[in-house]
Design a protein around this motif. Structure first.
Motif, PDB file in Angstrom:
ATOM      1  N   SER A 243       3.466  12.992   0.624  1.00 55.26           N
ATOM      2  CA  SER A 243       3.853  12.008   1.529  1.00 55.26           C
ATOM      3  C   SER A 243       4.086  12.058   2.849  1.00 55.26           C
ATOM      4  O   SER A 243       4.248  11.378   3.495  1.00 55.26           O
ATOM      5  CB  SER A 243       5.564  11.852   0.727  1.00 55.26           C
TER       6      SER A 243
ATOM      7  N   LYS B  58       0.349   4.160  -2.699  1.00 52.29           N
ATOM      8  CA  LYS B  58      -0.055   5.466  -2.027  1.00 52.29           C
ATOM      9  C   LYS B  58       1.077   6.351  -2.772  1.00 52.29           C
ATOM     10  O   LYS B  58       0.528   7.763  -2.901  1.00 52.29           O
ATOM     11  CB  LYS B  58      -0.160   5.491  -0.889  1.00 52.29           C
ATOM     12  N   SER B  59       2.323   6.143  -2.527  1.00 46.88           N
ATOM     13  CA  SER B  59       3.293   6.951  -2.948  1.00 46.88           C
ATOM     14  C   SER B  59       3.100   7.461  -4.600  1.00 46.88           C
ATOM     15  O   SER B  59       3.318   8.446  -5.143  1.00 46.88           O
ATOM     16  CB  SER B  59       4.750   6.401  -2.960  1.00 46.88           C
TER      17      SER B  59
ATOM     18  N   LYS C   3       0.679  -1.149  -0.066  1.00 47.18           N
ATOM     19  CA  LYS C   3       0.043  -0.016  -0.004  1.00 47.18           C
ATOM     20  C   LYS C   3       0.750   1.247   0.086  1.00 47.18           C
ATOM     21  O   LYS C   3       0.450   2.103  -0.522  1.00 47.18           O
ATOM     22  CB  LYS C   3      -0.870   0.001   1.308  1.00 47.18           C
TER      23      LYS C   3
ATOM     24  N   ILE D 189       4.619   8.398   4.301  1.00 46.64           N
ATOM     25  CA  ILE D 189       5.351   7.654   3.218  1.00 46.64           C
ATOM     26  C   ILE D 189       6.634   8.129   3.212  1.00 46.64           C
ATOM     27  O   ILE D 189       7.094   9.256   3.754  1.00 46.64           O
ATOM     28  CB  ILE D 189       5.088   7.948   1.911  1.00 46.64           C
TER      29      ILE D 189
ATOM     30  N   MET E  76       0.865  11.534   4.231  1.00 45.99           N
ATOM     31  CA  MET E  76       0.521   9.935   4.103  1.00 45.99           C
ATOM     32  C   MET E  76       1.448   9.054   5.032  1.00 45.99           C
ATOM     33  O   MET E  76       1.301   8.112   5.030  1.00 45.99           O
ATOM     34  CB  MET E  76       0.183   9.520   2.905  1.00 45.99           C
TER      35      MET E  76
ATOM     36  N   LEU F 211       0.532   7.125  -6.427  1.00 40.13           N
ATOM     37  CA  LEU F 211      -0.855   7.875  -6.482  1.00 40.13           C
ATOM     38  C   LEU F 211      -0.580   9.590  -5.957  1.00 40.13           C
ATOM     39  O   LEU F 211      -1.132  10.362  -6.937  1.00 40.13           O
ATOM     40  CB  LEU F 211      -1.770   7.247  -5.815  1.00 40.13           C
ATOM     41  N   SER F 212       0.185   9.499  -5.256  1.00 40.51           N
ATOM     42  CA  SER F 212       0.526  10.869  -4.703  1.00 40.51           C
ATOM     43  C   SER F 212       1.210  11.651  -5.982  1.00 40.51           C
ATOM     44  O   SER F 212       1.170  12.933  -6.477  1.00 40.51           O
ATOM     45  CB  SER F 212       1.702  10.670  -3.678  1.00 40.51           C
TER      46      SER F 212
END
Length: 395
Positions: free
Chosen positions: A331, A97-98, A93, A336, A334, A100-101
């Motif tokens: 990031s 997510k990274s 994930k 990250i 989130m 998508l960022s």
């Protein structure tokens, strides 16, 4: 006629020697694509100098434009065929997510910069859309979008030149300064948390380049893959005759349908194991990218550049900085880590081939495979994202 024959031969021979002597000092510094552009620009400058001295010897710009168009149409499916998109399910994930960022950052920043600056410059909508493809997929997406929006070879060439200049500086920052800077704001790396399972993906761009130079053999499978790439281009062009009409110029529909067609068929072909695992295919795709790059750069018309280079380098410079800042901000929100943030940024901006050098510098080999997978995703989606946003910009 003799000059045109020499030009045609050079367009295909020089890229081959760039690959063969890829360890030459210039190529090691700027890469094979950078070398192709550099040599092409030297050729363009030489003939421009002759023009200034009123010497009536010029290259046939149409040959360069046609060859660049054909070569990118063949290169795109070859590069996409090897993209193992099924491996996406193995990404954790945090990596998803990274990435998508990064995609969100490219869309948001390119859109904002367009509305505040891009719409005031020539071809601003198209160039801003090309930036979205560039920062989510890489140079092939930039050039595919340039052809989809029917920009002339000089404008596409200047966009590539601007990207080369900005990209070289930014790449040095990613290698040397990004980790020390981002480590102050972002969490520490989460080793062994980037993949949910084992993966057999390897850096084929680098490995197969060596094999190709040493053996100089193209297997029947490579020839088959090449034939499929050509067939994809033919089918893409064939769609034109189904939806085209006499009220528009040939290139207005032919070029977009061709580029979209080869992208779609390239993605579809990547899900076939026999096609995807054909060894040497990436090198052939890379070769045609070099043909495209050299043909495009050598076709630059310096008499038409005027202030366009300055406008584009400002546009892409601001977008590059903005994408980096927004990506880091997301990031942070989130949670990250720094390494993952840097790798997804590298995958989006530069493509899979640049991942191993960055992971080696970060001393985090656990991100090499995720970076290669994410880079493949970028290849697949970058053109479509840029096209959709470009249509909105042109309204």
């Amino acid at each position: 006629m003799i000059l045109e024959m020499i030009q045609l031969v050079a367009l295909f021979v020089i890229p081959f020697y760039i690959i063969k002597y890829h360890k030459f000092v210039i190529t090691r510094w700027v890469g094979t694509i950078g070398t192709a552009y550099f040599l092409g620009i030297l050729v363009a400058v030489m003939f421009y100098t002759l023009y200034l001295f009123d010497v009536k010897i010029q290259l046939n710009s149409e040959i360069g434009e046609y060859i660049s168009f054909i070569s990118i149409a063949v290169a795109i499916p070859l590069l996409l065929f090897s993209a193992n998109l099924a491996e996406v399910r193995k990404l954790s994930k945090v990596v998803l997510k990274s990435f998508l960022s990064l995609v969100i950052s490219a869309i948001v920043v390119s859109s904002i910069v367009f509305y505040f600056y891009g719409k005031n410059i020539e071809f601003g909508a198209e160039l801003s859309a090309m930036a979205i493809g560039l920062y989510t997929g890489g140079t092939p997406n930039l050039n595919a979008l340039g052809n989809i929006f029917s920009l002339n070879a000089t404008t596409i060439g200047i966009a590539n030149l601007s990207d080369m200049v900005i990209g070289a500086v930014f790449y040095m920052f990613l290698l040397l300064g990004a980790k020390p800077l981002l480590s102050r704001f972002l969490p520490k790396s989460q080793e062994n948390l980037y993949l949910k399972g084992s993966s057999n993906i390897e850096n084929t761009d680098e490995i197969l380049l060596e094999q190709f130079v040493i053996t100089k053999k193209l297997s029947m499978k490579i020839l088959l893959a090449f034939g499929m790439a050509v067939l994809s281009a033919i089918i893409g062009a064939g769609i034109f005759f189904l939806i085209g009409d006499d009220s528009r110029k040939l290139t207005d529909i032919l070029v977009p349908t061709l580029m979209i067609g080869v992208t779609v068929f390239g993605i579809v072909g990547s899900f076939n194991k026999n096609v995807r695992e054909t060894k040497g295919m990436n090198v052939v795709g890379q070769y045609f990218i070099l043909v495209f790059s050299f043909a495009l750069a050598s076709s630059l018309d310096f008499t038409q550049m005027r202030g366009l280079f300055q406008d584009i380098i400002i546009l892409y410079g601001v977008i590059t900085l903005g994408v980096f800042v927004v990506h880091v901000f997301i990031s942070k929100w989130m949670k990250i880590d720094a390494d993952c943030t840097i790798i997804t940024l590298t995958a989006g901006v530069y493509g899979p081939a640049f991942i191993p050098a960055i992971t080696k510098q970060l001393k985090n080999d656990g991100l090499t495979v995720p970076g290669l997978i994410v880079g493949s995703i970028g290849y697949a989606i970058g053109t479509f994202l840029g096209m959709l946003l470009g249509l909105l910009f042109l309204l």
